[in-house]
Design a protein around this motif. Structure first.
Motif, PDB file in Angstrom:
ATOM      1  N   GLU A 237       0.914  -1.399  -0.121  1.00 16.57           N
ATOM      2  CA  GLU A 237      -0.067  -0.100  -0.115  1.00 16.57           C
ATOM      3  C   GLU A 237       0.925   1.203  -0.030  1.00 16.57           C
ATOM      4  O   GLU A 237       0.907   2.023   0.946  1.00 16.57           O
ATOM      5  CB  GLU A 237      -0.990  -0.116   1.356  1.00 16.57           C
TER       6      GLU A 237
ATOM      7  N   VAL B  81      -4.045  -0.849   6.066  1.00 15.12           N
ATOM      8  CA  VAL B  81      -4.728  -2.002   5.174  1.00 15.12           C
ATOM      9  C   VAL B  81      -4.128  -3.335   5.561  1.00 15.12           C
ATOM     10  O   VAL B  81      -4.748  -4.179   5.701  1.00 15.12           O
ATOM     11  CB  VAL B  81      -4.682  -1.779   3.462  1.00 15.12           C
TER      12      VAL B  81
ATOM     13  N   TRP C 228       5.129  -0.039   2.202  1.00 15.72           N
ATOM     14  CA  TRP C 228       4.372   1.407   2.601  1.00 15.72           C
ATOM     15  C   TRP C 228       5.044   2.390   2.049  1.00 15.72           C
ATOM     16  O   TRP C 228       4.413   3.584   2.050  1.00 15.72           O
ATOM     17  CB  TRP C 228       4.225   1.540   4.069  1.00 15.72           C
TER      18      TRP C 228
ATOM     19  N   SER D 282      -3.170  -2.990  -2.651  1.00 17.54           N
ATOM     20  CA  SER D 282      -4.362  -1.917  -2.105  1.00 17.54           C
ATOM     21  C   SER D 282      -4.241  -0.696  -3.111  1.00 17.54           C
ATOM     22  O   SER D 282      -3.420   0.028  -3.042  1.00 17.54           O
ATOM     23  CB  SER D 282      -4.234  -1.549  -0.644  1.00 17.54           C
ATOM     24  N   CYS D 283      -4.908  -0.723  -4.146  1.00 18.40           N
ATOM     25  CA  CYS D 283      -4.779   0.241  -5.425  1.00 18.40           C
ATOM     26  C   CYS D 283      -5.920   1.437  -5.279  1.00 18.40           C
ATOM     27  O   CYS D 283      -7.105   1.294  -5.040  1.00 18.40           O
ATOM     28  CB  CYS D 283      -5.420  -0.806  -6.561  1.00 18.40           C
TER      29      CYS D 283
ATOM     30  N   HIS E 274       2.127  -0.188  -8.319  1.00 18.37           N
ATOM     31  CA  HIS E 274       1.658  -1.593  -7.939  1.00 18.37           C
ATOM     32  C   HIS E 274       1.789  -2.457  -9.285  1.00 18.37           C
ATOM     33  O   HIS E 274       2.215  -3.516  -9.068  1.00 18.37           O
ATOM     34  CB  HIS E 274       0.301  -1.847  -7.479  1.00 18.37           C
TER      35      HIS E 274
ATOM     36  N   GLY F 293      -9.358  -2.487  -3.549  1.00 18.36           N
ATOM     37  CA  GLY F 293      -9.325  -0.806  -3.535  1.00 18.36           C
ATOM     38  C   GLY F 293     -10.200  -0.613  -5.156  1.00 18.36           C
ATOM     39  O   GLY F 293     -10.805  -1.337  -5.538  1.00 18.36           O
TER      40      GLY F 293
END
Length: 237
Positions: free
Chosen positions: A14, A34, A58, A81-82, A90, A110
């Motif tokens: 994320e 997340v 992160w 987590s998009c 990503h 996401g």
């Protein structure tokens, strides 16, 4: 996946920041919320416990740079987590992970993954599934199925999977209705060590509810639009 000779590793990504013309000079650092949500739910609800959770991604960085942080650790499942600002990051991370371990299962979640695009899985062949709405229940089910040595995800609710006719939803997702445990409290030991061991000044996401009764066409933030609001208990907040 090699399910016999080593622990199974899961990595949650994320990162903040944007690649390209909108590159931030210094992306803001957020605590990996997340990761904390998914890990906490798994620990509370999974009958297994076979998974080893690697330190989450992160901070910024592209694929090979991010992967190098984990040395020789194989990644069996990568959760993304998009959002608009990290989608290209990503894609780079997922490409590098898939090249290093083609058997890795990559799940994107996401608001950003366009599961309505019939060519989505052709455009992004390194992504194996898309989780919609809240990810805790769905992702825990994915880990439980894989821990049993299966890769058949068709019975897991809330996943878009590739088919000959494009992405197809397995069934409507199961979403949590109660939020009694704070992920920040549950994962406080790691988060405290992260803060103490970094020069960054961290921001933090504070959830007070899930859901949104509206369906604004311009919204690129929420994935729970057109849904009933589920409020968090005030003591939890």
């Amino acid at each position: 996946m090699d399910v016999l000779n080593r622990p199974l590793n899961v990595l949650i990504s994320e990162p903040q920041g944007v690649v390209g013309e909108m590159q931030f000079e210094r992306p803001r650092a957020y605590l990996p919320y997340v990761w904390a949500v998914l890990k906490t739910y798994y620990q509370e609800h999974s009958p297994g416990g076979a998974w080893r959770w690697l330190d989450p991604v992160w901070m910024g960085g592209l694929g090979e740079e991010v992967l190098a942080r984990y040395g020789d650790e194989p990644i069996d499942v990568l959760g993304l987590s998009c959002y608009t600002w990290n989608w290209r990051i990503h894609c780079s991370i997922a490409t590098a992970v898939k090249e290093a371990n083609p058997a890795c299962l990559i799940v994107a979640g996401g608001p950003d993954p366009d599961y309505k695009d019939p060519l989505f899985f052709e455009r992004y062949p390194y992504i194996d599934a898309i989780a919609v709405k809240d990810g805790e229940v769905t992702f825990t089910s994915v880990l439980d199925v894989l821990a049993r040595g299966s890769r058949d995800l068709r019975q897991i609710a809330g996943l878009y999977l590739p088919t000959a006719d494009g992405p197809r939803l397995t069934s409507d997702p199961d979403v949590p209705r109660s939020f009694n445990t704070s992920p920040y409290v549950a994962q406080s030991e790691y988060l405290a060590s992260l803060i103490e061991g970094s020069d960054e000044s961290f921001d933090a996401v504070l959830e007070t509810n899930r859901g949104c009764p509206y369906g604004c066409s311009f919204c690129d933030w929420g994935s729970n639009t057109n849904s009933k609001i589920r409020r968090f208990d005030l003591d939890r907040v």
